[in-house]
Scaffold this motif. Structure first.
Motif, mmCIF file in Angstrom:
data_model
loop_
_atom_site.group_PDB
_atom_site.id
_atom_site.type_symbol
_atom_site.label_atom_id
_atom_site.label_comp_id
_atom_site.label_asym_id
_atom_site.label_seq_id
_atom_site.Cartn_x
_atom_site.Cartn_y
_atom_site.Cartn_z
ATOM 1 N N ASP A 144 0.863 -1.196 0.000
ATOM 2 C CA ASP A 144 0.000 0.000 0.000
ATOM 3 C C ASP A 144 0.897 1.243 0.000
ATOM 4 O O ASP A 144 1.124 1.892 1.035
ATOM 5 C CB ASP A 144 -0.919 -0.031 1.232
ATOM 6 N N ILE A 145 1.400 1.551 -1.172
ATOM 7 C CA ILE A 145 2.463 2.553 -1.292
ATOM 8 C C ILE A 145 2.003 3.942 -0.860
ATOM 9 O O ILE A 145 2.740 4.653 -0.166
ATOM 10 C CB ILE A 145 3.009 2.540 -2.734
ATOM 11 N N ASP A 146 0.783 4.325 -1.225
ATOM 12 C CA ASP A 146 0.296 5.654 -0.827
ATOM 13 C C ASP A 146 0.224 5.786 0.683
ATOM 14 O O ASP A 146 0.660 6.788 1.253
ATOM 15 C CB ASP A 146 -1.088 5.924 -1.435
ATOM 16 N N ALA A 147 -0.310 4.752 1.336
ATOM 17 C CA ALA A 147 -0.431 4.804 2.801
ATOM 18 C C ALA A 147 0.941 4.793 3.460
ATOM 19 O O ALA A 147 1.168 5.494 4.462
ATOM 20 C CB ALA A 147 -1.280 3.635 3.306
ATOM 21 N N LEU A 148 1.881 4.043 2.916
ATOM 22 C CA LEU A 148 3.238 4.017 3.475
ATOM 23 C C LEU A 148 3.893 5.389 3.325
ATOM 24 O O LEU A 148 4.536 5.888 4.255
ATOM 25 C CB LEU A 148 4.092 2.949 2.769
ATOM 26 N N PHE A 149 3.698 5.996 2.165
ATOM 27 C CA PHE A 149 4.270 7.330 1.934
ATOM 28 C C PHE A 149 3.684 8.336 2.915
ATOM 29 O O PHE A 149 4.421 9.106 3.556
ATOM 30 C CB PHE A 149 4.018 7.774 0.485
ATOM 31 N N ASP A 150 2.348 8.330 3.050
ATOM 32 C CA ASP A 150 1.699 9.286 3.957
ATOM 33 C C ASP A 150 2.203 9.103 5.388
ATOM 34 O O ASP A 150 2.462 10.072 6.101
ATOM 35 C CB ASP A 150 0.171 9.110 3.914
ATOM 36 N N PHE A 151 2.362 7.834 5.798
ATOM 37 C CA PHE A 151 2.851 7.554 7.146
ATOM 38 C C PHE A 151 4.270 8.099 7.329
ATOM 39 O O PHE A 151 4.567 8.787 8.316
ATOM 40 C CB PHE A 151 2.815 6.039 7.432
ATOM 41 N N ALA A 152 5.150 7.785 6.379
ATOM 42 C CA ALA A 152 6.557 8.198 6.494
ATOM 43 C C ALA A 152 6.671 9.721 6.519
ATOM 44 O O ALA A 152 7.486 10.281 7.258
ATOM 45 C CB ALA A 152 7.374 7.620 5.341
ATOM 46 N N LYS A 153 5.835 10.363 5.721
ATOM 47 C CA LYS A 153 5.853 11.830 5.674
ATOM 48 C C LYS A 153 5.374 12.398 7.022
ATOM 49 O O LYS A 153 6.027 13.266 7.606
ATOM 50 C CB LYS A 153 4.921 12.289 4.542
ATOM 51 N N ALA A 154 4.251 11.869 7.508
ATOM 52 C CA ALA A 154 3.664 12.388 8.754
ATOM 53 C C ALA A 154 4.596 12.172 9.943
ATOM 54 O O ALA A 154 4.704 13.030 10.818
ATOM 55 C CB ALA A 154 2.308 11.732 9.007
ATOM 56 N N GLU A 155 5.266 11.018 9.980
ATOM 57 C CA GLU A 155 6.130 10.703 11.129
ATOM 58 C C GLU A 155 7.554 11.227 10.941
ATOM 59 O O GLU A 155 8.420 10.956 11.772
ATOM 60 C CB GLU A 155 6.173 9.181 11.356
ATOM 61 N N GLN A 156 7.802 11.893 9.827
ATOM 62 C CA GLN A 156 9.144 12.405 9.519
ATOM 63 C C GLN A 156 10.209 11.306 9.604
ATOM 64 O O GLN A 156 11.240 11.456 10.271
ATOM 65 C CB GLN A 156 9.493 13.568 10.432
#
Ligand code: AMP
Length: 423
Positions: free
Chosen positions: A50-62
């Motif tokens: 789930d690439i979009d969700a992984l990206f959003d998570f990584a971005k949000a958690e810095q």
């Protein structure tokens, strides 16, 4: 640093185990992780593809660095997505991951750059494939062209078996889309080994040698699996052979990928067949091997994090790796029936006993929590790695660990590492 590891198998448990030991790291997340990983890192309920969700998570958690374990997100372009969004990530781009995702791509690359491998032809029509098999005779190897979790290969000893494999792949479509075309290959005799190298697209940093065991049963009988065990070092890969592998295979592959406009960054996995001291490529993979990652990471003395970061940043030139002198042997414990159908949901006993032993490390693969208990949930369930002064001692230690663990139907090979003793 904050690190996100993508995946939830034995390889990712071993990566997390190694990464949490780095003094550079404060927080490790793993998506989706597993019960073993949950003891070391914060598991996040996001699927590995789930690439979009992984990206959003990584971005949000810095997250400072994302490390991708399995091949599927790589072939879906997770690296391209993260880089486009300004996030650092370890692994090859979608274009570079074709080295694993498409057998015809990797075979064409090898032909173009003179990299030794088996003769082959690809076919998108069943009858043409069958004619070719009849003309070549057996033994001969039939492979689904796309990704099939290491199981899309039939080493046929008769023409009939090869034709049946073509029909299974192309007509019955047992691997789905991955079997819309087949690769038919010359059979290579010899001993197999796995060779891994970190690369930033130009510089190459080889890992220690290792070997895995793909067939399901003792003495290499039965169908191929994702891997039933592995050991490191592999005596078949002498220092001079390792140098030859880098010179004749890894170097031209990395240079060829750059030449093709798809520089390969990450860890390159070369599956080898070795005969008369000559290495030839069986296959390339775009990620760490599983189970090989387990004994390799347990043997790795250096901090892995600076190496992963240097690859992602494109400057591996100053990096080096040190290894523990001890040998490591990993025995995979699987669900009864694997790689065919198997039952899940059985409670696993003895995990703490085995995990508490000196020189034994237990990595989870196909496990999950069920009302507070750990149960089997996949084909390959656990990897039990033993360390010892020699491969023989490491084998003994690994099986002492295995002996403490049981669940209904558990299956493992009893001869992991034995090949190394014949040398
Ligand atoms: P692969 O998925 O391509 O690594 O193939 C799985 C396994 O099939 C390998 O690990 C080998 O044991 C065997 N194999 C694949 N290709 C060949 C070949 N050309 N000759 C002999 N054995 C092969």
């Amino acid at each position: 640093m904050k690190i996100l590891v993508v995946g939830g198998g034995g390889r990712e448990h071993a990566l997390v185990w190694k990464i949490v030991q780095s003094p550079l790291v404060e927080t490790v997340y793993c998506a989706p992780g597993n019960p073993g990983i949950a003891e070391l890192a914060e598991c996040v309920h996001i699927a590995a593809d789930d690439i979009d969700a992984l990206f959003d998570f990584a971005k949000a958690e810095q997250v400072d660095l994302t490390v991708v374990g399995p091949e599927v997100p790589l072939t879906l372009g997770i690296v391209d997505r993260f880089q486009a969004g300004g996030l650092e990530i370890f692994g090859p781009s979608q274009a570079a991951a074709r080295i694993e995702g498409s057998k015809s791509f990797s075979k064409d690359l090898m032909a173009k750059y003179g990299i030794p491998t088996a003769a082959y032809r690809s076919f998108s029509e069943r009858d043409a494939a069958v004619d070719y098999i009849c003309a070549q005779g057996a033994p001969i190897v039939v492979k689904a062209n796309g990704l099939a979790a290491g199981k899309g290969v039939v080493v046929a000893t008769t023409v009939e078996q090869a034709v049946a494999a073509v029909d299974d792949i192309m007509i019955q479509a047992i691997f789905g889309e991955a079997g819309s075309s087949v690769v038919i290959e010359e059979f290579m005799a010899g001993e197999e080994a796995s060779f891994f190298a970190f690369t930033d697209g130009r510089n190459i940093l080889p890992l220690a040698s290792s070997q895995d065991h793909k067939p399901a049963f003792d003495n290499d009988a039965g169908p191929n699996t994702g891997g039933m065990g592995a050991y490191s070092p592999a005596p078949v890969v002498t220092d001079s052979l390792a140098a030859k592998i880098v010179e004749t295979i890894v170097r031209p592959t990395i240079d060829g990928m750059a030449e093709e406009g798809s520089p390969y960054v990450g860890i390159l996995y070369v599956g080898l067949m070795i005969a008369d001291g000559k290495p030839r490529v069986v296959e390339f993979n775009a990620r760490f091997g599983d189970p090989e990652a387990q004994p390799l990471l347990v043997r790795m003395k250096s901090d892995v994090v600076p190496v992963l970061q240097a690859c992602a940043r494109g400057d591996l030139s100053g990096a080096s790796l040190e290894w523990h002198d001890k040998a490591a042997v990993c025995v995979v414990m699987a669900s009864g029936g694997y790689p065919a159908a198997y039952e899940t949901g059985f409670e696993i006993f003895g995990l703490d006993d085995a995990g508490g032993m000196q020189d034994v490390v237990v990595f989870h693969a196909g496990t999950r929590f069920d009302e507070g208990k750990v149960v089997n949930s996949g084909g390959r369930v656990l990897g039990v790695t033993g360390l010892g002064a020699t491969v023989a001692e490491a084998i003994a230690r690994a099986y002492q660990g295995v002996a403490k663990i049981h669940w209904q139907g558990a299956h493992f090979r009893t001869d992991i590492g034995r090949k190394a003793l014949y040398r």
